[in-house]
Design a protein around this motif. Sequence first.
Motif, PDB file in Angstrom:
ATOM      1  N   PHE A 145       0.874  -1.176   0.000  1.00 56.46           N
ATOM      2  CA  PHE A 145       0.000   0.000   0.000  1.00 56.46           C
ATOM      3  C   PHE A 145       0.910   1.224   0.000  1.00 56.46           C
ATOM      4  CE2 PHE A 145      -2.476   3.416   1.912  1.00 56.46           C
ATOM      5  CZ  PHE A 145      -3.700   3.298   1.274  1.00 56.46           C
ATOM      6  N   LEU A 146       0.983   1.891  -1.154  1.00 54.83           N
ATOM      7  CA  LEU A 146       1.853   3.062  -1.319  1.00 54.83           C
ATOM      8  C   LEU A 146       1.009   4.321  -1.216  1.00 54.83           C
ATOM      9  CD1 LEU A 146       4.520   4.492  -2.171  1.00 54.83           C
ATOM     10  CD2 LEU A 146       3.819   4.120  -4.548  1.00 54.83           C
ATOM     11  N   SER A 147       1.356   5.191  -0.281  1.00 54.50           N
ATOM     12  CA  SER A 147       0.640   6.454  -0.095  1.00 54.50           C
ATOM     13  C   SER A 147       1.619   7.607  -0.289  1.00 54.50           C
ATOM     14  CB  SER A 147       0.017   6.515   1.303  1.00 54.50           C
ATOM     15  OG  SER A 147      -0.727   7.709   1.470  1.00 54.50           O
ATOM     16  N   ILE A 148       1.293   8.488  -1.243  1.00 55.29           N
ATOM     17  CA  ILE A 148       2.171   9.603  -1.592  1.00 55.29           C
ATOM     18  C   ILE A 148       1.451  10.909  -1.299  1.00 55.29           C
ATOM     19  CG2 ILE A 148       3.452  10.735  -3.456  1.00 55.29           C
ATOM     20  CD1 ILE A 148       3.593   8.053  -4.898  1.00 55.29           C
ATOM     21  N   GLY A 149       2.129  11.832  -0.611  1.00 53.25           N
ATOM     22  CA  GLY A 149       1.558  13.143  -0.315  1.00 53.25           C
ATOM     23  C   GLY A 149       2.660  14.141  -0.035  1.00 53.25           C
ATOM     24  N   TYR A 150       2.302  15.231   0.608  1.00 53.86           N
ATOM     25  CA  TYR A 150       3.298  16.232   0.983  1.00 53.86           C
ATOM     26  C   TYR A 150       2.792  16.991   2.196  1.00 53.86           C
ATOM     27  CZ  TYR A 150       0.346  19.337  -1.939  1.00 53.86           C
ATOM     28  OH  TYR A 150      -0.696  20.024  -2.492  1.00 53.86           O
ATOM     29  N   SER A 151       3.683  17.687   2.880  1.00 50.00           N
ATOM     30  CA  SER A 151       3.384  18.156   4.234  1.00 50.00           C
ATOM     31  C   SER A 151       2.341  19.256   4.287  1.00 50.00           C
ATOM     32  CB  SER A 151       4.670  18.625   4.931  1.00 50.00           C
ATOM     33  OG  SER A 151       5.095  19.861   4.407  1.00 50.00           O
ATOM     34  N   THR A 152       2.157  20.021   3.204  1.00 53.00           N
ATOM     35  CA  THR A 152       1.194  21.120   3.228  1.00 53.00           C
ATOM     36  C   THR A 152      -0.080  20.784   2.460  1.00 53.00           C
ATOM     37  OG1 THR A 152       2.244  22.160   1.308  1.00 53.00           O
ATOM     38  CG2 THR A 152       3.007  22.853   3.490  1.00 53.00           C
ATOM     39  N   CYS A 153      -0.315  19.506   2.211  1.00 55.91           N
ATOM     40  CA  CYS A 153      -1.475  19.050   1.441  1.00 55.91           C
ATOM     41  C   CYS A 153      -2.682  18.901   2.363  1.00 55.91           C
ATOM     42  CB  CYS A 153      -1.134  17.726   0.765  1.00 55.91           C
ATOM     43  SG  CYS A 153      -2.530  16.797   0.141  1.00 55.91           S
ATOM     44  N   HIS A 154      -3.735  19.691   2.120  1.00 60.76           N
ATOM     45  CA  HIS A 154      -4.916  19.685   2.998  1.00 60.76           C
ATOM     46  C   HIS A 154      -5.598  18.318   3.022  1.00 60.76           C
ATOM     47  CE1 HIS A 154      -8.651  20.786   4.935  1.00 60.76           C
ATOM     48  NE2 HIS A 154      -9.328  20.427   3.860  1.00 60.76           N
ATOM     49  N   TRP A 155      -5.871  17.742   1.853  1.00 59.26           N
ATOM     50  CA  TRP A 155      -6.604  16.474   1.835  1.00 59.26           C
ATOM     51  C   TRP A 155      -5.738  15.321   2.312  1.00 59.26           C
ATOM     52  CZ3 TRP A 155     -11.580  16.188   2.025  1.00 59.26           C
ATOM     53  CH2 TRP A 155     -12.330  17.267   1.568  1.00 59.26           C
ATOM     54  N   CYS A 156      -4.418  15.469   2.257  1.00 55.43           N
ATOM     55  CA  CYS A 156      -3.538  14.481   2.898  1.00 55.43           C
ATOM     56  C   CYS A 156      -3.771  14.486   4.399  1.00 55.43           C
ATOM     57  CB  CYS A 156      -2.073  14.790   2.594  1.00 55.43           C
ATOM     58  SG  CYS A 156      -1.638  14.772   0.841  1.00 55.43           S
ATOM     59  N   HIS A 157      -3.902  15.686   4.979  1.00 55.64           N
ATOM     60  CA  HIS A 157      -4.172  15.787   6.418  1.00 55.64           C
ATOM     61  C   HIS A 157      -5.528  15.179   6.755  1.00 55.64           C
ATOM     62  CE1 HIS A 157      -0.660  18.156   6.519  1.00 55.64           C
ATOM     63  NE2 HIS A 157      -1.191  19.347   6.304  1.00 55.64           N
ATOM     64  N   VAL A 158      -6.519  15.441   5.906  1.00 55.24           N
ATOM     65  CA  VAL A 158      -7.860  14.899   6.159  1.00 55.24           C
ATOM     66  C   VAL A 158      -7.831  13.377   6.177  1.00 55.24           C
ATOM     67  CG1 VAL A 158     -10.200  14.699   5.241  1.00 55.24           C
ATOM     68  CG2 VAL A 158      -9.043  16.917   5.208  1.00 55.24           C
ATOM     69  N   MET A 159      -7.195  12.766   5.175  1.00 61.66           N
ATOM     70  CA  MET A 159      -7.140  11.306   5.124  1.00 61.66           C
ATOM     71  C   MET A 159      -6.330  10.742   6.283  1.00 61.66           C
ATOM     72  SD  MET A 159      -6.372   8.802   1.903  1.00 61.66           S
ATOM     73  CE  MET A 159      -6.543   7.018   2.134  1.00 61.66           C
ATOM     74  N   ALA A 160      -5.289  11.469   6.678  1.00 65.51           N
ATOM     75  CA  ALA A 160      -4.494  11.022   7.825  1.00 65.51           C
ATOM     76  C   ALA A 160      -5.352  10.981   9.090  1.00 65.51           C
ATOM     77  CB  ALA A 160      -3.294  11.936   8.025  1.00 65.51           C
ATOM     78  N   ARG A 161      -6.107  12.062   9.326  1.00 67.85           N
ATOM     79  CA  ARG A 161      -6.940  12.105  10.541  1.00 67.85           C
ATOM     80  C   ARG A 161      -8.023  11.034  10.514  1.00 67.85           C
ATOM     81  NH1 ARG A 161      -6.300  17.846   9.840  1.00 67.85           N
ATOM     82  NH2 ARG A 161      -8.282  17.986   8.723  1.00 67.85           N
TER      83      ARG A 161
END
Length: 702
Positions: A49-65
């Motif tokens: 399961f490969l998950s790619i994002g970046y530190s200032t990505c809003h929807w990355c934060h949403v999925m993380a939470r």
Amino acid sequence: MERKKENKKNRLAFEVSPYLLQHAENPVDWRPWGEEAFRKAREEDKPIFLSIGYSTCHWCHVMARESFEDQDVARLLNATFVCIKVDREERPDLDAVYMAVASMMTGKGGWPLNVILTPDQKPFFAATYIPKESGYGRIGMLDLIPRIGLLWRNERDELLKSSEEITAALNEPPPEIPGMRLDESAIRSAYQNLAARFDAANGGFGGAPKFPSPTTFLFLLRHWRRAGDPGGLAMTEITLNSMRRGGIFDHLGFGFHRYSTDATWLLPHFEKMLYDQAMISLACLEAAQASGKADYARIAEEVFAYVLRDLAAPEGGFFSAEDADSEGEEGKFYLWTQNEIREVLEAEEADLVAKVFQVRAEGNYTEEATGRLTGKNVLHSRRLMGDHARDLGIPESELRERLDVARKKLFSAREKRVRPNKDDKILTDWNGLVIAALARGAQVLDREDLEEAASRAADFILESMRDEQGRLLHRYREGSAGILGNLDDYAFLIWGLIELYEAGFKTAYLEAALALAWDLVARFGDREGGGFYFTPADGEDLILRKKDAHDGALPSGNAVAALDLLRLARMTGDLKLEEIARDALLAFAPQVRGAPAAHLHLLSALDFLLGPSTEVVMVGDRDSEETEAMIKALRSKYLPRTVVILRPEGEGLKIAGMADFTADMTILEGRTTAYVCSGKVCQRPTTDPGEMLEILDGSGGS
């Protein structure tokens, strides 16, 4: 009973990337990309399961939470997969490969990017944001993970077959069309496409969402210069004005947010990226030269104020980005209620701010998901400052002064809030762009401090972001540089060094640009097909070695490299560099012909190649008043196909060694002398700045 959250750290705790460190305490057993993770997948017979994002990505934060911090989702992920996290800014090579997978499989891309791979890294599933629970026609993580696990156990042959087909399709070469060439008709076609999609009311192209896309403006201005069609300049001016008035611009602290979620530039995604600041300011500087209007120079100055204040690293480079979120809420740092503004400002000031920046008691900022007003306001203005000044019956200069007083008070109050997170890694490619922007700003705005800031960044990268063999490295953070440089690192830094040379005419920067250019050709060049691969020949063996030229949020590395080589060819007289650049452009002719508006920076390079281009060689003392007058005359004009070289007294032999066509150029009458050359022919030398410009115009110079 609520389950107690575990604080055990996973293997990301040993990484440098701010994004990976954000996930170090997830209950997901994340691993960084590497052989250790691949070996575990093979030994345990699990997909990745490969998950790619970046530190200032809003929807990355949403999925993380929602998912990656959730014990139930993490338990399923850990049982079914070997989980790998990648920072797309650290590893743009991996991001490019698997974003191509997502585009092929789903027709769209974006971040977070989630791809499921076989243990040998071949993909069979791709998606962007995935909610925790299924709903509204979208599968959620709690249902998706067991379904993939069941397929892996019971229908693996089909999954493996699919992964092989996807990988083969990725590596399918583009069709060869014998005799396909690029000429001025491709430039006209791209322009017509843009003109047809232009939003004359709001600026920009198409509907929501709207991205700044500054490479578009660089192209439009070149088309305006080439064709004399006022449309390119008009589209650029309308859009830059609309962006500056809109909520995508930070009216208190300056700088531009990532993009607008609506068609009017009102409601932004609030992250601020270094590369946006660089590219938008470059577009503004060129617009200032082309139009002769100070408004666009002012925008560039505001952007530089933000970059130098908030993104400058003590070491000399520039940090990558600032987050959209603070205290878990997107835009909280930037939004204001009417009462908050009235608590900071005097009543008359608050009324003025409310009138100019559309502040309302009910708010003007809506939730993206529901469309409901929140009671908060994003500062923006629907009209030009001159229009507001006429309504108020005061001079525009007075209005600007009054607003600036109020702005500083609100800015000071905002600085007391919890700031968004800053991604403090230094990236070579993005720094190359900001070096180019600052160096161009030094030229257009006549600001020595901008040249000094660009020089500090360039010197830092050239000295501290190389390996033992002298190769460029991609990322620096907390005293450590690492990750082999990619095409963009080389191409964008060369761009910055060329601009920096033309800002101060320090020979060392031209020497560095030339050395890196030949290094780029050797490490990334496709000797058979032309153009450049994104990764070096001896880089990591991925399922695809990307070579493309379409622009995204950043200009294409192939396009920037081609334009770099063309400029260096004109500066040095080296025809081999021009030949390599020409081959790079021709390599992408079928793709450009098929979608010209997707390759605008490549077409900007083609504009330079088609010419007429000019070389201006000044012979004289860099610090003399005569030389300064020559330089200022050149910088007052928009000359996108002109390169400038200075042969200073005492360094003439060094310049002649790099540019042998300058060897016999001498000073006339003891005064700084300009030689204007085009098409390998030099016109009569002159010591008069006005005559130099006349010769430029007469030779078709640009």
